[in-house]
Scaffold this active site. Structure first.
Site, PDB file in Angstrom:
ATOM      1  N   HIS A 158       0.946  -1.208  -0.088  1.00 41.61           N
ATOM      2  CA  HIS A 158       0.041   0.092  -0.097  1.00 41.61           C
ATOM      3  C   HIS A 158       0.881   1.229   0.257  1.00 41.61           C
ATOM      4  O   HIS A 158       1.939   1.275   0.305  1.00 41.61           O
ATOM      5  CB  HIS A 158      -0.994   0.109   1.320  1.00 41.61           C
ATOM      6  N   LYS A 162      -0.712   4.972   4.508  1.00 44.95           N
ATOM      7  CA  LYS A 162      -1.488   4.082   4.935  1.00 44.95           C
ATOM      8  C   LYS A 162      -1.060   3.957   6.611  1.00 44.95           C
ATOM      9  O   LYS A 162       0.139   3.712   6.901  1.00 44.95           O
ATOM     10  CB  LYS A 162      -1.591   2.766   4.379  1.00 44.95           C
TER      11      LYS A 162
HETATM   12  N1  LIG Z   1     -12.970  -0.919   2.538  1.00 44.15           N
HETATM   13  C1  LIG Z   1     -12.382  -0.674   1.627  1.00 44.15           C
HETATM   14  O1  LIG Z   1     -12.685  -0.992   0.400  1.00 44.15           O
HETATM   15  C2  LIG Z   1     -11.127   0.236   1.746  1.00 44.15           C
HETATM   16  C3  LIG Z   1     -10.861   1.055   3.151  1.00 44.15           C
HETATM   17  N2  LIG Z   1      -9.960   2.027   3.189  1.00 44.15           N
HETATM   18  C4  LIG Z   1     -10.069   2.319   4.636  1.00 44.15           C
HETATM   19  O2  LIG Z   1     -10.535   3.376   4.671  1.00 44.15           O
HETATM   20  C5  LIG Z   1      -9.951   4.302   5.548  1.00 44.15           C
HETATM   21  C6  LIG Z   1      -9.812   5.708   5.196  1.00 44.15           C
HETATM   22  O3  LIG Z   1      -8.531   5.530   4.153  1.00 44.15           O
HETATM   23  P1  LIG Z   1      -8.219   6.821   3.224  1.00 44.15           P
HETATM   24  O4  LIG Z   1      -9.617   7.532   2.716  1.00 44.15           O
HETATM   25  O5  LIG Z   1      -7.165   6.401   2.317  1.00 44.15           O
HETATM   26  O6  LIG Z   1      -7.781   7.806   4.530  1.00 44.15           O
HETATM   27  P2  LIG Z   1      -7.617   9.422   4.399  1.00 44.15           P
HETATM   28  O7  LIG Z   1      -6.672   9.618   5.459  1.00 44.15           O
HETATM   29  O8  LIG Z   1      -7.130   9.966   3.081  1.00 44.15           O
HETATM   30  O9  LIG Z   1      -9.000   9.735   4.876  1.00 44.15           O
HETATM   31  C7  LIG Z   1      -9.706   9.949   6.313  1.00 44.15           C
HETATM   32  C8  LIG Z   1     -10.511  11.007   6.474  1.00 44.15           C
HETATM   33  O10 LIG Z   1     -11.219  10.999   7.289  1.00 44.15           O
HETATM   34  C9  LIG Z   1     -11.324  12.168   8.072  1.00 44.15           C
HETATM   35  N3  LIG Z   1     -11.503  12.267   9.355  1.00 44.15           N
HETATM   36  C10 LIG Z   1     -11.002  11.825  10.636  1.00 44.15           C
HETATM   37  N4  LIG Z   1     -11.524  11.873  11.571  1.00 44.15           N
HETATM   38  C11 LIG Z   1     -12.888  12.253  11.174  1.00 44.15           C
HETATM   39  C12 LIG Z   1     -13.904  12.822  11.988  1.00 44.15           C
HETATM   40  N5  LIG Z   1     -14.121  12.427  13.362  1.00 44.15           N
HETATM   41  N6  LIG Z   1     -14.917  13.097  11.267  1.00 44.15           N
HETATM   42  C13 LIG Z   1     -14.825  13.579   9.826  1.00 44.15           C
HETATM   43  N7  LIG Z   1     -13.669  13.215   9.332  1.00 44.15           N
HETATM   44  C14 LIG Z   1     -12.900  12.522   9.758  1.00 44.15           C
HETATM   45  C15 LIG Z   1      -9.749  12.750   7.795  1.00 44.15           C
HETATM   46  O11 LIG Z   1      -9.557  14.305   7.931  1.00 44.15           O
HETATM   47  P3  LIG Z   1      -8.299  14.851   8.060  1.00 44.15           P
HETATM   48  O12 LIG Z   1      -7.700  14.964   6.355  1.00 44.15           O
HETATM   49  O13 LIG Z   1      -8.587  16.208   8.437  1.00 44.15           O
HETATM   50  O14 LIG Z   1      -7.379  14.310   8.864  1.00 44.15           O
HETATM   51  C16 LIG Z   1      -9.599  12.365   6.497  1.00 44.15           C
HETATM   52  O15 LIG Z   1     -10.227  13.352   5.432  1.00 44.15           O
HETATM   53  C17 LIG Z   1      -8.884   3.617   6.275  1.00 44.15           C
HETATM   54  O16 LIG Z   1      -9.207   2.888   7.381  1.00 44.15           O
HETATM   55  C18 LIG Z   1      -8.530   2.492   5.044  1.00 44.15           C
HETATM   56  O17 LIG Z   1      -7.832   1.595   5.600  1.00 44.15           O
HETATM   57  C19 LIG Z   1      -9.480   2.683   2.237  1.00 44.15           C
HETATM   58  C20 LIG Z   1      -9.751   2.118   0.894  1.00 44.15           C
HETATM   59  C21 LIG Z   1     -10.665   1.108   0.651  1.00 44.15           C
HETATM   60  O1  LIG Z   2      -5.732   2.011   3.290  1.00 44.40           O
HETATM   61  C1  LIG Z   2      -6.078   1.833   1.981  1.00 44.40           C
HETATM   62  O2  LIG Z   2      -5.646   2.547   1.131  1.00 44.40           O
HETATM   63  C2  LIG Z   2      -6.806   0.561   1.614  1.00 44.40           C
HETATM   64  N1  LIG Z   2      -7.110   0.039   2.824  1.00 44.40           N
HETATM   65  C3  LIG Z   2      -7.998  -1.332   2.624  1.00 44.40           C
HETATM   66  C4  LIG Z   2      -7.363  -2.333   3.530  1.00 44.40           C
HETATM   67  O3  LIG Z   2      -6.799  -2.180   4.709  1.00 44.40           O
HETATM   68  O4  LIG Z   2      -7.282  -3.374   3.280  1.00 44.40           O
HETATM   69  C5  LIG Z   2      -8.392  -1.825   1.286  1.00 44.40           C
HETATM   70  C6  LIG Z   2      -7.485  -1.277   0.333  1.00 44.40           C
HETATM   71  O5  LIG Z   2      -6.376  -2.215  -0.046  1.00 44.40           O
HETATM   72  C7  LIG Z   2      -7.083   0.098   0.435  1.00 44.40           C
END
Ligand SMILES: NC(=O)C1=CN([C@@H]2O[C@H](COP(=O)(O)OP(=O)(O)OC[C@H]3O[C@@H](n4cnc5c(N)ncnc54)[C@H](OP(=O)(O)O)[C@@H]3O)[C@@H](O)[C@H]2O)C=CC1
Ligand SMILES: O=C(O)C1=N[C@H](C(=O)O)C[C@H](O)C1
Length: 272
Positions: A158, A162
């Site tokens: 990743h 992450k």
């Molecule tokens: N299930 C799936 O298919 C996937 C899962 N994921 C998971 O999703 C999660 C997020 O990933 P990603 O988008 O890359 O991470 P990012 O860090 O880009 O995004 C997280 C966002 O959440 C915001 N945030 C944090 N706390 C709060 C709150 N209390 N209220 C509102 N917003 C908040 C952050 O704000 P700020 O920028 O101000 O810190 C940031 O914008 C991770 O756990 C990742 O592993 C990711 C991709 C696919």
């Molecule tokens: O944090 C990410 O970016 C992603 N998180 C998920 C995971 O922890 O499995 C899914 C995806 O691979 C992207």
């Protein structure tokens, strides 16, 4: 129509979700959030999510406020474990369905999510890509058929930003492989260094790479005598995660309370 609220819209996934929900005709975005205290609170969600066009919905720094008067059917949350659990509590109090893509929960956090799912329907899955969910099933099937003579290793890669390791998807793969092979958590090995000795027969290795802008890659290796199978999924952008989450949002709205996963959403029946 599924009236949708999206949390964490400045994030990699949050902004992708806003863009794709806006492009869908049946998922009106009726609320959006940013982290508490963010200076972006009160600004148009379309601009906050970098769409380049307004959405006519104001971003709020509190999910409760975003839900006030929104008549939302579902909240879609990809933030972080702590924020997601707060959001799940708010959804449970207000009877709003929830889709959780966040990974990295502790066992206690997961138990809290399960408790909230007694009051509302929640879809929670570490990977919402349809392709990955098929790979998870194929991995279990391969493990069952190949049996104990093959050594099984999970490798994930990743991007450098992450926060959790191994990925939620790698842990899910390890879980289904454990079940398929009749192994336990004691058989999981997350790192090797030094005089490790020969590989114990029942071991399942899980390793994580971090770097650059890698969206998400998972490989399950089945190492045998004279042959090797590699089952790989590579994500090259985040749209398929977001499309899977929006599919889950349509599916979960109006369901009975319970904790569901993507296999339920996709109608993948039977054991993994
Ligand atoms: N299930 C799936 O298919 C996937 C899962 N994921 C998971 O999703 C999660 C997020 O990933 P990603 O988008 O890359 O991470 P990012 O860090 O880009 O995004 C997280 C966002 O959440 C915001 N945030 C944090 N706390 C709060 C709150 N209390 N209220 C509102 N917003 C908040 C952050 O704000 P700020 O920028 O101000 O810190 C940031 O914008 C991770 O756990 C990742 O592993 C990711 C991709 C696919
Ligand atoms: O944090 C990410 O970016 C992603 N998180 C998920 C995971 O922890 O499995 C899914 C995806 O691979 C992207």
């Amino acid at each position: 129509m599924t009236r949708t609220v999206i949390t964490g819209i400045t994030g990699r996934m949050g902004s992708t979700l806003v863009r794709l929900a806006k492009a869908a005709s049946d998922l009106p975005v009726v609320g959006a959030t940013v982290r508490p205290g963010s200076p972006l609170s009160g600004q148009d969600a379309g601009l906050v999510a970098r769409l380049g066009t307004p959405l006519d919905v104001l971003a709020q720094d509190d999910l409760g406020r975003a839900l006030d008067g929104a008549k939302a059917d579902v909240v879609v949350d990809f933030t972080g474990p702590e924020a997601t659990l707060q959001h799940a509590r708010i959804c449970a109090e207000r009877g709003v369905a929830l889709v959780v893509g966040t990974t990295g929960f502790t066992p206690e956090g997961r138990a809290q999510l399960e408790a909230h799912a007694k009051r509302i329907p929640i879809v929670a899955a570490p990977n919402m890509s349809v392709g990955v969910n098929l790979v998870i099933r194929m991995a279990a099937e391969l493990a069952r058929v190949l049996g104990p003579s093959f050594d099984v290793e999970v490798l994930e890669a990743h991007h450098r930003m992450k926060k959790d390791a191994p990925s939620g998807t790698a842990l899910k793969l390890a879980e289904v492989l454990m079940e398929a092979l009749g192994r336990t958590k004691d058989d999981l090995t997350f790192a090797r260094e030094g005089q490790t000795g020969a590989r114990p027969p029942g071991e399942i290795g899980v390793q994580a790479l971090r770097g650059g802008d890698v969206v998400g890659e998972h490989t399950v290796y089945f190492f045998g005598e004279g042959e090797r199978i590699e089952l790989t999924h590579r994500a090259t952008n985040r749209d398929q995660f977001a499309q899977g989450a929006l599919r889950a949002a349509r599916w979960v709205a109006g369901r009975a309370p319970g904790l569901y996963d993507m296999a339920d959403v996709l109608g993948l029946q039977g054991k993994t």
